[in-house]
Design a protein around this motif. Structure first.
Motif, short mmCIF file in Angstrom:
data_model
loop_
_atom_site.label_atom_id
_atom_site.label_comp_id
_atom_site.label_asym_id
_atom_site.label_seq_id
_atom_site.Cartn_x
_atom_site.Cartn_y
_atom_site.Cartn_z
N MET A 247 -4.77 -11.78 5.59
CA MET A 247 -4.39 -10.62 6.29
C MET A 247 -3.83 -9.60 5.35
O MET A 247 -2.69 -9.73 5.24
N PRO A 248 -4.76 -9.07 4.77
CA PRO A 248 -4.36 -8.05 3.66
C PRO A 248 -3.34 -7.11 3.62
O PRO A 248 -2.52 -6.99 2.96
N ASP A 249 -3.08 -6.55 4.82
CA ASP A 249 -1.89 -5.49 5.07
C ASP A 249 -0.77 -6.18 5.17
O ASP A 249 0.19 -5.23 4.84
N ILE A 250 -0.35 -7.37 5.25
CA ILE A 250 0.89 -7.84 5.37
C ILE A 250 1.37 -8.58 3.96
O ILE A 250 2.33 -9.11 3.55
N TRP A 251 0.47 -8.32 3.03
CA TRP A 251 0.59 -8.74 1.77
C TRP A 251 0.76 -7.76 0.48
O TRP A 251 -0.17 -6.95 0.59
N ILE A 252 1.85 -7.90 -0.34
CA ILE A 252 1.56 -6.76 -1.52
C ILE A 252 1.35 -7.28 -2.77
O ILE A 252 1.93 -8.43 -3.18
N GLU A 253 0.38 -7.11 -3.38
CA GLU A 253 0.04 -7.91 -4.81
C GLU A 253 0.92 -7.33 -5.68
O GLU A 253 1.19 -6.18 -5.97
N VAL A 254 1.68 -8.21 -6.33
CA VAL A 254 2.62 -7.78 -7.40
C VAL A 254 1.77 -7.36 -8.60
O VAL A 254 0.90 -8.03 -9.08
N PRO A 255 2.03 -5.97 -9.00
CA PRO A 255 1.27 -5.27 -10.15
C PRO A 255 1.34 -6.04 -11.50
O PRO A 255 2.40 -6.86 -11.66
N GLU A 256 0.39 -5.89 -12.21
CA GLU A 256 0.34 -6.39 -13.59
C GLU A 256 1.74 -6.12 -14.52
O GLU A 256 2.31 -4.99 -14.06
N SER A 257 2.16 -7.12 -15.25
CA SER A 257 3.10 -6.84 -16.08
C SER A 257 4.50 -6.35 -15.26
O SER A 257 4.97 -5.31 -15.49
N THR A 258 4.98 -7.01 -14.03
CA THR A 258 5.90 -6.64 -13.31
C THR A 258 6.94 -7.94 -12.84
O THR A 258 6.13 -9.09 -13.03
N TYR A 259 8.05 -7.79 -12.58
CA TYR A 259 9.05 -8.86 -12.12
C TYR A 259 9.69 -8.17 -10.82
O TYR A 259 9.61 -6.92 -10.68
N THR A 260 10.02 -9.12 -9.83
CA THR A 260 10.49 -8.81 -8.63
C THR A 260 11.72 -9.63 -8.51
O THR A 260 12.02 -10.66 -9.08
N VAL A 261 12.68 -8.95 -7.84
CA VAL A 261 14.00 -9.72 -7.38
C VAL A 261 14.21 -9.61 -6.03
O VAL A 261 14.01 -8.49 -5.37
N ILE A 262 14.59 -10.88 -5.29
CA ILE A 262 14.83 -10.59 -3.94
C ILE A 262 16.27 -11.29 -3.91
O ILE A 262 16.79 -12.40 -4.37
N GLU A 263 17.50 -10.31 -3.30
CA GLU A 263 18.87 -10.70 -3.10
C GLU A 263 19.16 -10.39 -1.65
O GLU A 263 19.50 -9.11 -1.69
N HIS A 264 19.13 -11.22 -0.65
CA HIS A 264 19.54 -10.90 0.54
C HIS A 264 18.87 -9.48 1.10
O HIS A 264 17.55 -9.78 1.23
#
Length: 278
Positions: A247-264
């Motif tokens: 289901m492509p619409d519900i996923w975000i591909e993380v771009p090249e050379s990127t970091y993400t952070v999740i906090e609450h």
């Protein structure tokens, strides 16, 4: 290489993501579609946080994940607000329990997909850069664990993005000293039990796949028969090597050379740049 997932949000049973979706991590251990290998059968591991200040629990084994009855039992009964799971395809190091992910140090967990190119040539220099107080805690022989302990050496507990940037910078500088053109290939997840970071980077800018779920509603659409009636927090997120359902619409591909952070309720993406030692 490998496949992994990480979850942060309201406590759920591990099986909801490890076994439930049609392209679950167990399915990916047999039929990965975006990985370097189709089969990831050289061991598995799960690491999960509970209540209180205790270090996360880790369960791992060298058997293929798809046939392990103990993993099935554990995943059915354990609920956690933050967990990681990993299925391994060895890039050359032995199939042994100490080489299975996640790796743990104190409250920190670490999973990795990818490799340090020509690791056997670079290994001595990299291991010698690990802080002497941390060195005795290295149990296995993988490049992934060395990357973890280098990040710890460079201050993972104080500033995770900078620590990982410094780790990658050291690996690239060491690799080039040995004539290795593209030393680093990685997607990484790490957590202290409160926050979850994920990194996508490779020296040649052709990194392994990495995706984030979008919203809590995404999880309900991902697997409605399991999540529809659950009271999931609005900050629930899943990070995966490859989507758990087509289901492509519900996923975000993380771009090249990127970091993400999740906090609450915080979800952020930032550019990732290696920091080279002087």
């Amino acid at each position: 290489m490998c496949r992994w997932l990480a979850y942060s949000g309201a406590p759920i049973h591990l099986e909801k993501l490890i076994y439930g979706p049609e392209h679950s991590l167990i399915d990916q251990s047999l039929r990965a579609t975006l990985g370097a290998e189709t089969v990831n059968g050289d061991g598995f591991g799960v690491g999960y946080y509970g209540d209180g200040e205790l270090a996360p629990a880790v369960f791992k084994d060298t058997k293929p994940a798809w046939g392990d009855r103990n993993l099935r039992e554990l995943a059915r009964h354990v609920r956690s607000p933050l967990f990681m799971a990993h299925v391994r395809a060895s890039s050359g190091t032995p199939v042994q329990q100490t080489n299975c992910h996640p790796f743990r140090y104190g409250r920190w967990l670490w999973v990795h997909n990818g490799a340090i190119a020509d690791f056997s040539r670079l290994k001595r220099d990299l291991v010698m850069a690990v802080h002497p107080e941390l060195y005795p805690s290295i149990e296995g022989s993988t490049d992934s664990e060395v990357m973890f302990f280098l990040a710890l050496t460079f201050g993972l507990s104080e500033d995770p993005p900078t620590a990982v940037e410094r780790m990658v910078g050291l690996v690239e500088k060491t690799g080039r000293a040995y004539g290795v053109e593209h030393p680093v290939q990685m997607t990484v997840a790490t957590s202290d039990g409160e926050r979850l970071w994920a990194f996508r980077y490779s020296t040649e800018r052709r990194s392994r796949s990495l995706f984030h779920s979008t919203t809590t509603q995404c999880l309900r659409e991902l697997h409605p028969e399991m999540f529809e009636t659950m009271e999931l927090a609005e900050d629930a997120r899943v990070v995966v090597s490859e989507p758990l359902r087509d289901m492509p619409d519900i996923w975000i591909e993380v771009p090249e050379s990127t970091y993400t952070v999740i906090e609450h309720e915080v979800f952020e993406m930032h550019p990732f740049y290696p920091k080279f030692p002087k």
